[in-house]
Design a protein around this motif. Sequence first.
Motif, PDB file in Angstrom:
ATOM      1  N   SER A 168     -16.577  -3.289 -32.738  1.00  0.00           N
ATOM      2  CA  SER A 168     -15.480  -3.731 -33.607  1.00  0.00           C
ATOM      3  C   SER A 168     -15.063  -5.151 -33.275  1.00  0.00           C
ATOM      4  N   LYS A 169     -15.011  -5.463 -31.996  1.00  0.00           N
ATOM      5  CA  LYS A 169     -14.614  -6.804 -31.578  1.00  0.00           C
ATOM      6  C   LYS A 169     -15.629  -7.860 -32.006  1.00  0.00           C
ATOM      7  N   ALA A 172     -15.593  -8.342 -35.772  1.00  0.00           N
ATOM      8  CA  ALA A 172     -14.376  -9.058 -36.159  1.00  0.00           C
ATOM      9  C   ALA A 172     -14.548 -10.552 -35.946  1.00  0.00           C
ATOM     10  N   ARG A 181     -11.705  -8.092 -41.828  1.00  0.00           N
ATOM     11  CA  ARG A 181     -11.052  -7.652 -40.597  1.00  0.00           C
ATOM     12  C   ARG A 181     -11.705  -6.359 -40.109  1.00  0.00           C
ATOM     13  N   ASN A 183     -11.229  -3.417 -37.098  1.00  0.00           N
ATOM     14  CA  ASN A 183     -10.433  -2.855 -36.009  1.00  0.00           C
ATOM     15  C   ASN A 183     -10.929  -1.458 -35.655  1.00  0.00           C
ATOM     16  N   LEU A 230      -3.720  -0.522 -41.408  1.00  0.00           N
ATOM     17  CA  LEU A 230      -4.796  -1.421 -41.002  1.00  0.00           C
ATOM     18  C   LEU A 230      -5.655  -1.863 -42.180  1.00  0.00           C
ATOM     19  N   THR A 239      -7.013  -8.180 -36.325  1.00  0.00           N
ATOM     20  CA  THR A 239      -8.452  -7.905 -36.308  1.00  0.00           C
ATOM     21  C   THR A 239      -8.951  -7.911 -34.873  1.00  0.00           C
ATOM     22  N   GLN A 241      -8.959  -5.465 -32.800  1.00  0.00           N
ATOM     23  CA  GLN A 241      -8.079  -4.708 -31.926  1.00  0.00           C
ATOM     24  C   GLN A 241      -8.478  -3.230 -31.872  1.00  0.00           C
ATOM     25  N   ASN A 242      -8.012  -2.569 -30.822  1.00  0.00           N
ATOM     26  CA  ASN A 242      -8.159  -1.114 -30.697  1.00  0.00           C
ATOM     27  C   ASN A 242      -6.749  -0.522 -30.719  1.00  0.00           C
TER      28      ASN A 242
END
Length: 250
Positions: A168-169, A172, A181, A183, A230, A239, A241-242
């Motif tokens: 995800s990171k 992003a 975005r 997340n 989100l 964006t 983020q967890n």
Amino acid sequence: MAFATYPSLKDRVVFITGGASGIGASFVTEFHAQGAKTAFVDLKPEDGEALMAKLGGKAWFKTCDVTDAAALQAAIGEAGQALGPVTVLINNVANDTRHKATELTPEDWRKNLAVNLDPVFIAATAVYPMMKAAGGGAIVNISSINALLGPAELAGYVAAKGAINSLSKTLAREWGVDRIRVNALSPGWVITPRQLELWLTPQAEADWMKLTALKDRIMPADIARTALFLASDDSKMITGQNIVVDGGRT
């Protein structure tokens, strides 16, 4: 309680994997209630058709084995043709069946990743062209606090969820220039029929509650409503983020 309505979600095309039951069905129901054009896939046609009936047929459903990359890509393409470009993706599908690490064969390990990790990447890359052409979008990848806690007898599942956080990171970062975005959303112990049937004993729940700050059950709608935020324009600067929803467990 009264919950938020997000005007930006109205008529937005949302695609949800594993959407016919459990948390997935809550995603479908909640996005549909926001007026989104909601598409979902699931391996079980009977569950999908039952949910479609509850929604009055006003959604899009296709039976799909998400471990078949070509089938998942095709389903996303079909949903885009039927409803318009997909600009919200909820990567929900998962299998948290318990397993001892020493008993996993290489084939079992691969099957764990095939259902818990691979569809996240396949679906994300499938919607990317649509989101880019539309000027942006939002991807919510469902992870788990188990990626942070590392409980026993879930090696394949936990490894996949940890990878989802990292994936995800990086997506992003890579796709931010396209206003996409990405997340991760990490639930705690969510009370679904599967959990009630297999693992949620009174003692197990009592032990869980001792570790949380909020002493209420986490319900599927609690996770779905976080995903609404989100996916909406209200979170337009969030964006990579967890987001953890676990009642204060972690």
